[in-house]
Motif scaffolding. Structure first.
Motif, PDB file in Angstrom:
ATOM      1  N   THR A  13       0.864  -1.167   0.000  1.00 23.50           N
ATOM      2  CA  THR A  13       0.000   0.000   0.000  1.00 23.50           C
ATOM      3  C   THR A  13       0.909   1.227   0.000  1.00 23.50           C
ATOM      4  OG1 THR A  13      -0.120   0.128   2.413  1.00 23.50           O
ATOM      5  CG2 THR A  13      -1.822  -1.189   1.298  1.00 23.50           C
ATOM      6  N   PHE A  14       0.310   2.384  -0.037  1.00 29.71           N
ATOM      7  CA  PHE A  14       1.095   3.614  -0.049  1.00 29.71           C
ATOM      8  C   PHE A  14       2.040   3.700   1.158  1.00 29.71           C
ATOM      9  CE2 PHE A  14       1.687   8.132   1.011  1.00 29.71           C
ATOM     10  CZ  PHE A  14       2.295   8.563  -0.156  1.00 29.71           C
ATOM     11  N   ASN A  15       1.584   3.224   2.310  1.00 31.63           N
ATOM     12  CA  ASN A  15       2.374   3.311   3.545  1.00 31.63           C
ATOM     13  C   ASN A  15       3.050   2.003   3.937  1.00 31.63           C
ATOM     14  OD1 ASN A  15       1.647   6.012   3.949  1.00 31.63           O
ATOM     15  ND2 ASN A  15      -0.261   5.391   4.940  1.00 31.63           N
ATOM     16  N   CYS A  16       2.990   0.977   3.107  1.00 30.38           N
ATOM     17  CA  CYS A  16       3.492  -0.342   3.492  1.00 30.38           C
ATOM     18  C   CYS A  16       4.190  -0.996   2.303  1.00 30.38           C
ATOM     19  CB  CYS A  16       2.330  -1.210   3.969  1.00 30.38           C
ATOM     20  SG  CYS A  16       2.771  -2.894   4.422  1.00 30.38           S
ATOM     21  N   ASN A  17       5.493  -1.250   2.440  1.00 30.76           N
ATOM     22  CA  ASN A  17       6.263  -1.910   1.396  1.00 30.76           C
ATOM     23  C   ASN A  17       5.998  -3.407   1.449  1.00 30.76           C
ATOM     24  OD1 ASN A  17       8.069  -2.533  -0.588  1.00 30.76           O
ATOM     25  ND2 ASN A  17       9.887  -1.998   0.590  1.00 30.76           N
ATOM     26  N   ASN A  18       5.658  -4.008   0.323  1.00 23.78           N
ATOM     27  CA  ASN A  18       5.287  -5.421   0.304  1.00 23.78           C
ATOM     28  C   ASN A  18       6.454  -6.396   0.188  1.00 23.78           C
ATOM     29  OD1 ASN A  18       5.605  -4.496  -2.410  1.00 23.78           O
ATOM     30  ND2 ASN A  18       4.464  -6.269  -3.147  1.00 23.78           N
ATOM     31  N   LEU A  19       7.642  -5.949  -0.192  1.00 27.94           N
ATOM     32  CA  LEU A  19       8.794  -6.839  -0.353  1.00 27.94           C
ATOM     33  C   LEU A  19      10.013  -6.245   0.331  1.00 27.94           C
ATOM     34  CD1 LEU A  19       8.386  -7.636  -4.158  1.00 27.94           C
ATOM     35  CD2 LEU A  19       7.710  -9.087  -2.245  1.00 27.94           C
ATOM     36  N   GLY A  20      10.833  -7.116   0.903  1.00 25.96           N
ATOM     37  CA  GLY A  20      12.042  -6.606   1.525  1.00 25.96           C
ATOM     38  C   GLY A  20      13.152  -7.638   1.569  1.00 25.96           C
ATOM     39  N   PHE A  21      14.364  -7.143   1.477  1.00 24.19           N
ATOM     40  CA  PHE A  21      15.569  -7.955   1.581  1.00 24.19           C
ATOM     41  C   PHE A  21      16.629  -7.129   2.300  1.00 24.19           C
ATOM     42  CE2 PHE A  21      19.806  -8.015  -0.429  1.00 24.19           C
ATOM     43  CZ  PHE A  21      20.282  -9.186   0.119  1.00 24.19           C
ATOM     44  N   TYR A  22      17.257  -7.727   3.290  1.00 24.13           N
ATOM     45  CA  TYR A  22      18.358  -7.072   4.002  1.00 24.13           C
ATOM     46  C   TYR A  22      19.437  -8.107   4.255  1.00 24.13           C
ATOM     47  CZ  TYR A  22      14.781  -3.583   4.804  1.00 24.13           C
ATOM     48  OH  TYR A  22      13.787  -2.668   4.627  1.00 24.13           O
ATOM     49  N   TYR A  23      20.676  -7.711   4.025  1.00 22.77           N
ATOM     50  CA  TYR A  23      21.820  -8.564   4.338  1.00 22.77           C
ATOM     51  C   TYR A  23      22.855  -7.708   5.046  1.00 22.77           C
ATOM     52  CZ  TYR A  23      25.848 -11.632   3.919  1.00 22.77           C
ATOM     53  OH  TYR A  23      26.931 -12.405   4.192  1.00 22.77           O
ATOM     54  N   TYR A  24      23.217  -8.127   6.241  1.00 19.31           N
ATOM     55  CA  TYR A  24      24.180  -7.393   7.047  1.00 19.31           C
ATOM     56  C   TYR A  24      25.438  -8.249   7.167  1.00 19.31           C
ATOM     57  CZ  TYR A  24      19.965  -4.826   8.125  1.00 19.31           C
ATOM     58  OH  TYR A  24      18.808  -4.101   8.017  1.00 19.31           O
ATOM     59  N   GLY A  25      26.440  -7.946   6.329  1.00 21.13           N
ATOM     60  CA  GLY A  25      27.680  -8.710   6.334  1.00 21.13           C
ATOM     61  C   GLY A  25      28.478  -8.516   7.608  1.00 21.13           C
ATOM     62  N   ALA A  26      28.371  -7.340   8.219  1.00 19.41           N
ATOM     63  CA  ALA A  26      29.069  -7.043   9.471  1.00 19.41           C
ATOM     64  C   ALA A  26      28.040  -6.627  10.512  1.00 19.41           C
ATOM     65  CB  ALA A  26      30.076  -5.917   9.253  1.00 19.41           C
ATOM     66  N   ASN A  27      28.387  -6.815  11.772  1.00 19.10           N
ATOM     67  CA  ASN A  27      27.516  -6.473  12.881  1.00 19.10           C
ATOM     68  C   ASN A  27      27.021  -5.034  12.730  1.00 19.10           C
ATOM     69  OD1 ASN A  27      26.479  -5.627  15.394  1.00 19.10           O
ATOM     70  ND2 ASN A  27      27.677  -7.184  16.444  1.00 19.10           N
ATOM     71  N   THR A  28      25.706  -4.866  12.681  1.00 12.80           N
ATOM     72  CA  THR A  28      25.095  -3.553  12.496  1.00 12.80           C
ATOM     73  C   THR A  28      23.870  -3.430  13.389  1.00 12.80           C
ATOM     74  OG1 THR A  28      25.747  -3.545  10.166  1.00 12.80           O
ATOM     75  CG2 THR A  28      24.055  -1.991  10.801  1.00 12.80           C
ATOM     76  N   GLY A  29      23.794  -2.366  14.151  1.00 14.67           N
ATOM     77  CA  GLY A  29      22.600  -2.087  14.947  1.00 14.67           C
ATOM     78  C   GLY A  29      22.165  -3.218  15.855  1.00 14.67           C
ATOM     79  N   GLY A  30      23.114  -3.955  16.423  1.00 17.06           N
ATOM     80  CA  GLY A  30      22.784  -5.053  17.316  1.00 17.06           C
ATOM     81  C   GLY A  30      22.514  -6.375  16.630  1.00 17.06           C
ATOM     82  N   LEU A  31      22.508  -6.402  15.288  1.00 18.48           N
ATOM     83  CA  LEU A  31      22.319  -7.651  14.551  1.00 18.48           C
ATOM     84  C   LEU A  31      23.671  -8.346  14.389  1.00 18.48           C
ATOM     85  CD1 LEU A  31      19.939  -6.340  11.771  1.00 18.48           C
ATOM     86  CD2 LEU A  31      19.314  -7.778  13.716  1.00 18.48           C
ATOM     87  N   ASP A  32      23.655  -9.650  14.443  1.00 16.16           N
ATOM     88  CA  ASP A  32      24.882 -10.423  14.286  1.00 16.16           C
ATOM     89  C   ASP A  32      25.425 -10.316  12.868  1.00 16.16           C
ATOM     90  OD1 ASP A  32      24.768 -11.303  16.908  1.00 16.16           O
ATOM     91  OD2 ASP A  32      23.671 -13.130  16.396  1.00 16.16           O
ATOM     92  N   ASP A  33      26.722 -10.615  12.719  1.00 16.93           N
ATOM     93  CA  ASP A  33      27.340 -10.681  11.398  1.00 16.93           C
ATOM     94  C   ASP A  33      26.578 -11.686  10.529  1.00 16.93           C
ATOM     95  OD1 ASP A  33      29.282  -9.007  12.382  1.00 16.93           O
ATOM     96  OD2 ASP A  33      30.858 -10.521  12.432  1.00 16.93           O
ATOM     97  N   LYS A  34      26.482 -11.369   9.255  1.00 15.38           N
ATOM     98  CA  LYS A  34      25.927 -12.271   8.244  1.00 15.38           C
ATOM     99  C   LYS A  34      24.471 -12.643   8.506  1.00 15.38           C
ATOM    100  CE  LYS A  34      30.510 -14.025   7.304  1.00 15.38           C
ATOM    101  NZ  LYS A  34      31.391 -15.173   7.333  1.00 15.38           N
TER     102      LYS A  34
END
Length: 146
Positions: A13-34
């Protein structure tokens, strides 16, 4: 993709993205590597299908979710938001796999975006229901450089 509510079609919808992909190769924002996540949302129905991969190497190939060869673990999920404070979540993995046919980074010289594409299927459950996801497919542009 089928679930007990019928075929799952990611619809934005206008305010909601229907598809997403994220890959964090290095530790970012508290997320683990990879850490990698691929998701689709049916925004009007308040449903989300996601595949979360932990310790994911950036490579193509067949990946069995129960015995992953190039990831530490895989955690597919289905979430249906009913109302604030109440949702149905299924994330107990019974079986599943994905076949990544292309996983390339953004070119650091030309700045051309990379590509992630492939297919997947999985079966997940909670204490009340089982969902069989079949014929899933994804294709994303990859903004990452590694």
């Amino acid at each position: 993709m089928q679930n007990k509510w019928g075929e799952f079609n990611p619809t934005g919808t206008f305010n909601c993205n229907n598809l997403g992909f994220y890959y964090y190769g290095a530790n970012t924002g508290g997320l683990d590597d990879k850490y990698m996540v691929i998701f689709g949302k049916d925004c009007p129905a308040s449903q989300t299908m996601a595949i979360r991969l932990f310790g994911m190497e950036h490579q193509a190939g067949y990946l069995d979710f129960l015995q992953p060869s190039f990831a530490d673990s895989c955690s597919p999920a289905f979430i249906h938001y009913i109302e604030p404070g109440y949702e149905i979540e299924m994330d107990s993995l019974i079986s599943g796999s994905m076949n990544i046919t292309t996983f390339t980074p953004r070119d650091s010289i030309s700045e051309k975006l990379g590509k992630l594409e492939g297919t997947f299927e999985f079966t997940i459950a909670n204490q009340d229901s089982i969902i069989h996801v079949t014929d899933g497919a994804f294709r994303f542009k990859v903004p990452n450089i590694w």
